[in-house]
Write a protein that holds these residues in place. Sequence first.
Motif, mmCIF file in Angstrom:
data_model
loop_
_atom_site.group_PDB
_atom_site.id
_atom_site.type_symbol
_atom_site.label_atom_id
_atom_site.label_comp_id
_atom_site.label_asym_id
_atom_site.label_seq_id
_atom_site.Cartn_x
_atom_site.Cartn_y
_atom_site.Cartn_z
ATOM 1 N N GLU A 8 0.817 -1.213 0.000
ATOM 2 C CA GLU A 8 0.000 0.000 0.000
ATOM 3 C C GLU A 8 0.853 1.266 0.000
ATOM 4 O O GLU A 8 0.557 2.229 -0.703
ATOM 5 C CB GLU A 8 -0.915 -0.012 1.230
ATOM 6 N N ARG A 9 1.965 1.250 0.766
ATOM 7 C CA ARG A 9 2.781 2.461 0.911
ATOM 8 C C ARG A 9 4.182 2.356 0.343
ATOM 9 O O ARG A 9 4.896 3.360 0.298
ATOM 10 C CB ARG A 9 2.910 2.815 2.405
ATOM 11 N N ARG A 74 9.397 4.677 -0.456
ATOM 12 C CA ARG A 74 8.022 5.109 -0.191
ATOM 13 C C ARG A 74 7.343 5.392 -1.524
ATOM 14 O O ARG A 74 7.886 6.114 -2.371
ATOM 15 C CB ARG A 74 7.987 6.358 0.678
ATOM 16 N N ASP A 76 4.589 7.139 -2.148
ATOM 17 C CA ASP A 76 3.992 8.466 -2.344
ATOM 18 C C ASP A 76 4.987 9.534 -2.760
ATOM 19 O O ASP A 76 4.639 10.462 -3.490
ATOM 20 C CB ASP A 76 3.200 8.911 -1.112
ATOM 21 N N TYR A 111 7.079 0.571 8.500
ATOM 22 C CA TYR A 111 7.634 0.263 7.181
ATOM 23 C C TYR A 111 8.369 -1.079 7.160
ATOM 24 O O TYR A 111 8.259 -1.836 6.186
ATOM 25 C CB TYR A 111 8.589 1.358 6.708
#
Length: 175
Positions: A8-9, A74, A76, A111
């Motif tokens: 997801e991240r 990451r 994003d 994470y």
Amino acid sequence: MTAEVRTERLIIRDWDISDADAALGIYGAEEVARWLTPQMHAVRDSAAMRSVLHAWIEAQPNLIPPAGRWAIVRADDGELIGGLSLRQLPPYDEDFELSWQLRPDAWGNGYATEASQAIIAWAFDQGIEELFAVARPDNDRAIATARRLGMEWVGETDKYYDRRLQVFRIRPASA
């Protein structure tokens, strides 16, 4: 790993030489290097980090699958925040070790757990029957992450790396 693994991240991908400066923020941090097994000294500068990455990149195709070393990015913002590895544990190269390293400013966000869960699932899809994580008895963060991953404590040993380590294991049925 021939393709990226995504969560997801996070994006888990092969290392690239261009990652050297960002990787130095991980492997150049004394608070990270002190826990690496076998103990590795903090990488001192970008040139040394490029050499380390070069060695990892060159070794990757020759490792026994699913062994490897990967960058954690990451999704994003594309920022490199850590590394993951699957490698055979010494001395007999029978057991596969999962290890994770994050930049200190990325600690405490889940994470390591998220990336490790993805690599565990991927490794089991490759036919691995069990994975181990080893940690020094006073490495509370690594021990907590191993437990969050659902790894079971199987004891202490000095079989690996000639030092007393806590050993955790996960099998497909418990993942």
